[in-house]
Write a protein that holds these residues in place. Structure first.
Motif, mmCIF file in Angstrom:
data_model
loop_
_atom_site.group_PDB
_atom_site.id
_atom_site.type_symbol
_atom_site.label_atom_id
_atom_site.label_comp_id
_atom_site.label_asym_id
_atom_site.label_seq_id
_atom_site.Cartn_x
_atom_site.Cartn_y
_atom_site.Cartn_z
ATOM 1 N N MET A 21 -42.826 8.327 -2.732
ATOM 2 C CA MET A 21 -41.979 8.134 -3.893
ATOM 3 C C MET A 21 -40.644 8.854 -3.736
ATOM 4 O O MET A 21 -39.624 8.371 -4.206
ATOM 5 C CB MET A 21 -42.728 8.639 -5.126
ATOM 6 N N GLU A 22 -40.678 9.999 -3.064
ATOM 7 C CA GLU A 22 -39.429 10.731 -2.846
ATOM 8 C C GLU A 22 -38.471 9.918 -1.997
ATOM 9 O O GLU A 22 -37.257 9.953 -2.217
ATOM 10 C CB GLU A 22 -39.716 12.059 -2.147
ATOM 11 N N ASN A 23 -39.024 9.203 -1.020
ATOM 12 C CA ASN A 23 -38.173 8.398 -0.148
ATOM 13 C C ASN A 23 -37.465 7.297 -0.936
ATOM 14 O O ASN A 23 -36.309 6.981 -0.664
ATOM 15 C CB ASN A 23 -38.993 7.781 0.991
ATOM 16 N N VAL A 24 -38.153 6.725 -1.903
ATOM 17 C CA VAL A 24 -37.547 5.668 -2.716
ATOM 18 C C VAL A 24 -36.379 6.232 -3.511
ATOM 19 O O VAL A 24 -35.299 5.637 -3.565
ATOM 20 C CB VAL A 24 -38.598 5.037 -3.652
ATOM 21 N N PHE A 25 -36.588 7.411 -4.134
ATOM 22 C CA PHE A 25 -35.506 8.039 -4.888
ATOM 23 C C PHE A 25 -34.340 8.393 -3.977
ATOM 24 O O PHE A 25 -33.175 8.267 -4.365
ATOM 25 C CB PHE A 25 -36.008 9.289 -5.618
ATOM 26 N N LEU A 26 -34.634 8.857 -2.785
ATOM 27 C CA LEU A 26 -33.596 9.218 -1.824
ATOM 28 C C LEU A 26 -32.784 7.986 -1.429
ATOM 29 O O LEU A 26 -31.546 8.032 -1.387
ATOM 30 C CB LEU A 26 -34.246 9.856 -0.589
ATOM 31 N N ILE A 27 -33.455 6.880 -1.171
ATOM 32 C CA ILE A 27 -32.762 5.649 -0.781
ATOM 33 C C ILE A 27 -31.944 5.101 -1.938
ATOM 34 O O ILE A 27 -30.779 4.714 -1.771
ATOM 35 C CB ILE A 27 -33.774 4.607 -0.252
ATOM 36 N N VAL A 28 -32.532 5.086 -3.134
ATOM 37 C CA VAL A 28 -31.805 4.598 -4.312
ATOM 38 C C VAL A 28 -30.597 5.490 -4.588
ATOM 39 O O VAL A 28 -29.503 4.997 -4.902
ATOM 40 C CB VAL A 28 -32.751 4.525 -5.535
ATOM 41 N N GLY A 29 -30.749 6.775 -4.471
ATOM 42 C CA GLY A 29 -29.627 7.705 -4.675
ATOM 43 C C GLY A 29 -28.521 7.468 -3.662
ATOM 44 O O GLY A 29 -27.330 7.483 -4.009
ATOM 45 N N ALA A 30 -28.892 7.251 -2.413
ATOM 46 C CA ALA A 30 -27.890 6.981 -1.385
ATOM 47 C C ALA A 30 -27.146 5.677 -1.674
ATOM 48 O O ALA A 30 -25.927 5.596 -1.516
ATOM 49 C CB ALA A 30 -28.559 6.922 -0.016
ATOM 50 N N ILE A 31 -27.888 4.664 -2.110
ATOM 51 C CA ILE A 31 -27.249 3.387 -2.441
ATOM 52 C C ILE A 31 -26.277 3.559 -3.602
ATOM 53 O O ILE A 31 -25.168 3.018 -3.580
ATOM 54 C CB ILE A 31 -28.320 2.316 -2.752
ATOM 55 N N VAL A 32 -26.664 4.320 -4.604
ATOM 56 C CA VAL A 32 -25.793 4.549 -5.759
ATOM 57 C C VAL A 32 -24.528 5.294 -5.337
ATOM 58 O O VAL A 32 -23.413 4.952 -5.758
ATOM 59 C CB VAL A 32 -26.552 5.305 -6.872
ATOM 60 N N VAL A 33 -24.689 6.306 -4.499
ATOM 61 C CA VAL A 33 -23.526 7.078 -4.030
ATOM 62 C C VAL A 33 -22.582 6.181 -3.237
ATOM 63 O O VAL A 33 -21.357 6.211 -3.436
ATOM 64 C CB VAL A 33 -23.982 8.297 -3.196
ATOM 65 N N VAL A 34 -23.121 5.367 -2.338
ATOM 66 C CA VAL A 34 -22.284 4.465 -1.547
ATOM 67 C C VAL A 34 -21.600 3.455 -2.461
ATOM 68 O O VAL A 34 -20.422 3.135 -2.286
ATOM 69 C CB VAL A 34 -23.125 3.763 -0.453
ATOM 70 N N TRP A 35 -22.331 2.939 -3.463
ATOM 71 C CA TRP A 35 -21.761 1.968 -4.401
ATOM 72 C C TRP A 35 -20.557 2.557 -5.132
ATOM 73 O O TRP A 35 -19.508 1.934 -5.241
ATOM 74 C CB TRP A 35 -22.845 1.539 -5.397
ATOM 75 N N PHE A 36 -20.704 3.803 -5.639
ATOM 76 C CA PHE A 36 -19.587 4.440 -6.337
ATOM 77 C C PHE A 36 -18.425 4.729 -5.400
ATOM 78 O O PHE A 36 -17.261 4.623 -5.792
ATOM 79 C CB PHE A 36 -20.045 5.723 -7.041
ATOM 80 N N ALA A 37 -18.701 5.106 -4.178
ATOM 81 C CA ALA A 37 -17.634 5.359 -3.212
ATOM 82 C C ALA A 37 -16.846 4.081 -2.932
ATOM 83 O O ALA A 37 -15.601 4.087 -2.909
ATOM 84 C CB ALA A 37 -18.212 5.928 -1.920
ATOM 85 N N VAL A 38 -17.551 2.986 -2.726
ATOM 86 C CA VAL A 38 -16.873 1.713 -2.474
ATOM 87 C C VAL A 38 -16.072 1.295 -3.702
ATOM 88 O O VAL A 38 -14.933 0.831 -3.587
ATOM 89 C CB VAL A 38 -17.903 0.623 -2.075
ATOM 90 N N ALA A 39 -16.636 1.466 -4.892
ATOM 91 C CA ALA A 39 -15.923 1.111 -6.127
ATOM 92 C C ALA A 39 -14.654 1.943 -6.290
ATOM 93 O O ALA A 39 -13.610 1.429 -6.706
ATOM 94 C CB ALA A 39 -16.847 1.288 -7.324
#
Length: 64
Positions: free
Chosen positions: A1-19
């Motif tokens: 479950m931690e891995n899922v949160f880590l991946i989702v968090g990374a995706i969110v961070v990348v999404w905000f950076a691109v935005a």
């Protein structure tokens, strides 16, 4: 479950950076377009011959 949160968090961070990068690029494009438009209008105003305002035509009126 931690891995899922880590991946989702990374995706969110990348999404905000691109935005953020896209927003900055859009702001720069708008600024450049505004500068170009100001330069065009300034050039047009500088090259056009100013119109001379004619005084209103006076009509002689007889006093009775």
């Amino acid at each position: 479950m931690e891995n899922v949160f880590l991946i989702v968090g990374a995706i969110v961070v990348v999404w905000f950076a691109v935005a953020a990068v896209v927003a900055l690029m859009m702001g720069r494009a708008v600024r450049l377009a505004d500068d170009r438009q100001r330069a065009q209008t300034a050039y047009r105003r500088a090259t056009t011959v100013p119109r001379r305002v004619q005084p209103p035509t006076r009509i002689a009126v007889r006093a009775h």
